[in-house]
Design an enzyme around this catalytic site. Structure first.
Site, PDB file in Angstrom:
ATOM      1  N   LYS A 140     -40.999  25.226  50.624  1.00 48.94           N
ATOM      2  CA  LYS A 140     -42.057  24.486  49.931  1.00 48.94           C
ATOM      3  C   LYS A 140     -43.309  25.343  49.854  1.00 48.94           C
ATOM      4  CE  LYS A 140     -40.380  19.940  51.338  1.00 48.94           C
ATOM      5  NZ  LYS A 140     -40.692  18.695  52.029  1.00 48.94           N
ATOM      6  N   GLY A 193       8.224  15.458  72.154  1.00 49.41           N
ATOM      7  CA  GLY A 193       9.133  14.332  72.290  1.00 49.41           C
ATOM      8  C   GLY A 193       9.637  13.830  70.951  1.00 49.41           C
ATOM      9  N   SER A 194       9.865  12.522  70.874  1.00 52.99           N
ATOM     10  CA  SER A 194      10.505  11.943  69.699  1.00 52.99           C
ATOM     11  C   SER A 194       9.523  11.738  68.558  1.00 52.99           C
ATOM     12  CB  SER A 194      11.132  10.588  70.056  1.00 52.99           C
ATOM     13  OG  SER A 194      10.109   9.623  70.278  1.00 52.99           O
ATOM     14  N   GLU A 196       9.274   9.095  66.684  1.00 56.47           N
ATOM     15  CA  GLU A 196       8.696   7.754  66.695  1.00 56.47           C
ATOM     16  C   GLU A 196       7.439   7.694  67.565  1.00 56.47           C
ATOM     17  OE1 GLU A 196      11.869   8.470  67.289  1.00 56.47           O
ATOM     18  OE2 GLU A 196      12.761   7.764  65.419  1.00 56.47           O
ATOM     19  N   VAL A 197       7.529   8.261  68.784  1.00 52.62           N
ATOM     20  CA  VAL A 197       6.368   8.257  69.680  1.00 52.62           C
ATOM     21  C   VAL A 197       5.280   9.165  69.130  1.00 52.62           C
ATOM     22  CG1 VAL A 197       5.554   8.728  72.019  1.00 52.62           C
ATOM     23  CG2 VAL A 197       7.806   7.709  71.671  1.00 52.62           C
ATOM     24  N   GLY A 198       5.680  10.288  68.536  1.00 55.88           N
ATOM     25  CA  GLY A 198       4.703  11.205  67.952  1.00 55.88           C
ATOM     26  C   GLY A 198       3.872  10.543  66.871  1.00 55.88           C
ATOM     27  N   GLU A 216       5.175  18.396  68.859  1.00 49.56           N
ATOM     28  CA  GLU A 216       6.449  19.094  68.725  1.00 49.56           C
ATOM     29  C   GLU A 216       7.519  18.034  68.871  1.00 49.56           C
ATOM     30  OE1 GLU A 216       9.784  20.078  69.371  1.00 49.56           O
ATOM     31  OE2 GLU A 216       9.179  20.853  71.326  1.00 49.56           O
ATOM     32  N   CYS A 250      15.004  20.047  71.893  1.00 53.90           N
ATOM     33  CA  CYS A 250      14.400  19.707  70.608  1.00 53.90           C
ATOM     34  C   CYS A 250      14.918  20.595  69.485  1.00 53.90           C
ATOM     35  CB  CYS A 250      12.881  19.823  70.705  1.00 53.90           C
ATOM     36  SG  CYS A 250      12.324  21.428  71.335  1.00 53.90           S
ATOM     37  N   GLU A 347      18.695  12.655  64.943  1.00 53.38           N
ATOM     38  CA  GLU A 347      18.725  13.489  66.137  1.00 53.38           C
ATOM     39  C   GLU A 347      19.446  12.751  67.261  1.00 53.38           C
ATOM     40  OE1 GLU A 347      15.666  16.406  68.547  1.00 53.38           O
ATOM     41  OE2 GLU A 347      14.899  14.493  67.819  1.00 53.38           O
TER      42      GLU A 347
END
Length: 447
Positions: A140, A193-194, A196-198, A216, A250, A347
Site C-alpha cells: 500500500k 488388514g481386511s 472391510e475394516v480398512g 495395506e 496379504c 480373498e
C-alpha cells in the site's frame, strides 16, 4: 516346549500396567486351542493414557524432541540390537501365538531387525531443498508499483515434527486399534488388514480431524506361469506363495494362471507338492504347515472351500480340517477355476491354491487385472520381453519375476486400487510421516 510368557500387561508411557478396568482376555494357541495367558484388555481410558503419553513426547521441550537426528538413529540401532539378541525367544513366542512355523517366525523377526537398522540409517539423512524464486509483493498505497525482490525458499522436511501420534493397527487384532481412529489427538493411522475394516477406518478418519491414513488391505494376487518357465522353480514358488503361513498373507499368490501348454503338468506337480507339505506343531523346525490363527479363520476358509466345490472348481487335493484339536486345514489345490467363481474373486486368506488356464499373455494380463485388488503379482518366464511387458501392464504395487515373496527393508511395499493407500518400507514410507514446511526469505537485490 512353550516359551515363557513374561509380559501380559499394557505398555504405556514406558511402563507395564494393568488395564484401568482390570479386565483381561484369554489368548489361545492355535495349535491346540489351549490358553496361553490372560492378557490385559485395553479400553477407552487406557487409550486416553497412551495417547496423552505419546502426545507429551511431541512437545517441543520434551527429551525426545530435543534429541538430534543422529542420537535418534543410535537409539533405533540399540532397539535393533535388543531384538536381535532376543530373536529366538520372539520367534518362538510369535509361532506359539499365531501358528506360524518357527522358521517363518524367526525370519519375520529378522525382517524387523533389518527394518529397524534401515530406519536408523535414515535418521540423520532426511534433507530438504532450496528453491531460487522471485517474489512479487503488492504494497500500500495501491497506486505504487509492486515490489519485486529475490527470495531464497527452503523446504524443511520436518522429521522433528512428523505426522503426530500414530495409531498402528495389525490385521489379526483390529478391535482396540480401530477405537483409536476416533481419538482427536491421533494424527495418523497405519492399518494392515481386511478391506472391510480398512474402509471403516478411512471413513472414521475423515469424520474426525482429517487424519492421515496408510492402508495395506490385502489382495487377490495373480501369479502367471508361462510355457517356457522353469517348471520346478515355478511350482515351488507358487506353492510357497500361497501356502506360506497357511495362506494368511496379504500378498498370497491366490490366483495361479498357467499357460495351456504346461497346464496339466503344472497341476500334477502342484498337487504332488501340496501332498508332501509337512503338517504339524509349528514349533517343530521340520514342519512347514501349521494351524490357522483361530477357529473363526479356520471355519471361514473351510466355507470358501465348500463354495469352490459347489461352483464347479475341481478339488485336486486337500480341502478338509485335520483332526479335531487345533485349527489345521490341509493344503488345498483347485484346478479348472474360472474367473466368475467366488474363490477366484474373494480373498480366502487360507491355504487354498486356485489354478486357472490361459492361452496368451495378453489374456493373462487382462484377467489378472480384472479385480478390485492390486497388491502383488508375479510371472515365471525365460522371455525378458514377456517379463517386462507384464511388469509394465499389470495393476499391482509389487511385481516379482521368476521369484515370489522377495522383499527387503529398502523396497517400498503397497498396493493399487482396493489394496490400499501409501507405502510401507523404503524412503516412500518415511515420507508418509513427515511434514514439509516452506520457509521464504527475502534477499536484497544488491549488497
Amino acid at each position: 516346549m512353550a516359551p515363557e510368557i513374561k509380559y501380559t500387561k499394557l505398555f504405556i508411557n514406558n511402563e507395564w500396567v494393568d488395564a484401568c478396568s482390570g479386565y483381561t482376555f484369554p489368548a489361545h494357541t492355535p495349535h491346540d486351542g489351549s490358553v496361553i495367558a490372560e492378557v490385559a484388555e485395553g479400553d477407552k481410558a487406557d487409550i486416553d493414557l497412551a495417547v496423552a503419553a505419546a502426545k507429551a513426547a511431541f512437545h517441543r521441550d520434551s527429551k525426545w524432541r530435543l534429541l538430534d537426528a543422529s542420537a535418534r538413529g543410535r537409539l533405533l540401532s540399540k532397539f535393533a540390537d535388543l531384538v536381535q539378541r532376543d530373536a529366538q525367544y520372539l520367534g518362538e513366542l510369535d509361532s506359539y501365538n499365531t501358528g506360524k512355523n518357527i522358521r517363518m517366525a524367526l525370519g519375520i523377526v529378522q525382517k524387523g531387525v533389518n527394518g529397524a537398522r534401515y530406519a536408523a540409517s535414515l535418521a540423520d539423512k532426511i534433507q530438504g531443498d532450496t528453491i531460487p524464486a522471485g517474489c512479487t509483493v503488492v504494497v500500500k498505497p495501491a497506486e505504487q508499483a509492486p515490489l519485486t525482490s529475490l527470495a531464497l525458499v527452503t523446504l524443511l522436511k520436518e522429521a522433528g515434527i512428523p505426522a503426530g501420534v500414530v495409531n498402528v493397527v495389525t490385521g489379526f487384532g483390529p478391535g482396540a486399534g480401530t477405537a483409536l481412529t476416533h481419538h482427536p489427538d491421533v494424527a495418523k493411522i497405519s492399518f494392515t488388514g481386511s478391506l472391510e475394516v480398512g474402509k471403516q477406518i478411512q471413513q472414521a478418519a475423515g469424520k474426525a480431524n482429517l487424519k492421515r491414513v496408510t492402508l495395506e488391505l490385502g489382495g487377490k494376487s495373480p501369479l502367471v506361469i508361462m510355457n517356457d518357465a522353469d517348471l520346478n522353480l515355478a511350482v515351488t514358488w507358487a506353492a510357497h506363495g500361497v501356502f506360506g503361513n497357511q495362506g494368511q498373507m496379504c500378498f498370497a499368490a491366490s490366483r495361479t494362471f498357467v499357460q495351456s501348454g504346461i497346464y496339466d503338468t503344472f497341476v500334477k506337480k502342484a498337487v504332488d507338492f501340496a501332498r508332501n507339505i509337512k503338517i504339524g506343531n509349528p514349533s517343530d523346525p521340520d514342519v512347514d504347515h501349521g494351524p490357522q490363527v483361530d477357529g473363526d479363520m479356520m471355519n471361514r476358509v473351510l466355507a470358501y472351500i465348500e463354495k469352490g466345490k459347489q461352483e464347479g472348481a475341481k478339488l485336486m487335493t486337500g480341502g478338509n480340517r485335520i483332526g479335531t484339536t487345533g485349527y489345521y486345514i490341509e493344503p488345498t489345490v483347485f484346478a479348472d477355476v474360472e474367473d466368475h467363481m467366488t474363490i477366484a474373486k474373494e480373498e480366502i486368506f487360507g491355504p487354498v491354491q486356485c489354478i486357472f488356464k490361459f492361452e496368451t499373455l495378453k489374456e493373462a494380463i487382462d484377467r489378472a487385472n480384472n479385480t478390485n485388488y492390486g497388491l502383488a503379482s508375479g510371472i515365471f518366464t525365460k522371455n525378458i520381453n514377456d517379463a517386462l511387458h507384464f511388469s509394465k501392464h499389470v495393476e499391482a504395487g509389487n511385481v516379482w519375476i521368476n521369484t515370489y515373496l522377495a522383499s527387503t527393508a529398502q523396497t517400498p511395499f503397497g498396493g493399487f486400487k482396493d489394496s490400499g493407500l501409501g507405502r510401507e518400507k523404503g524412503m516412500d514410507c518415511v515420507e508418509e510421516y513427515l511434514e514439509i514446511k516452506t520457509v521464504t526469505i527475502s534477499l536484497p537485490k544488491t549488497i
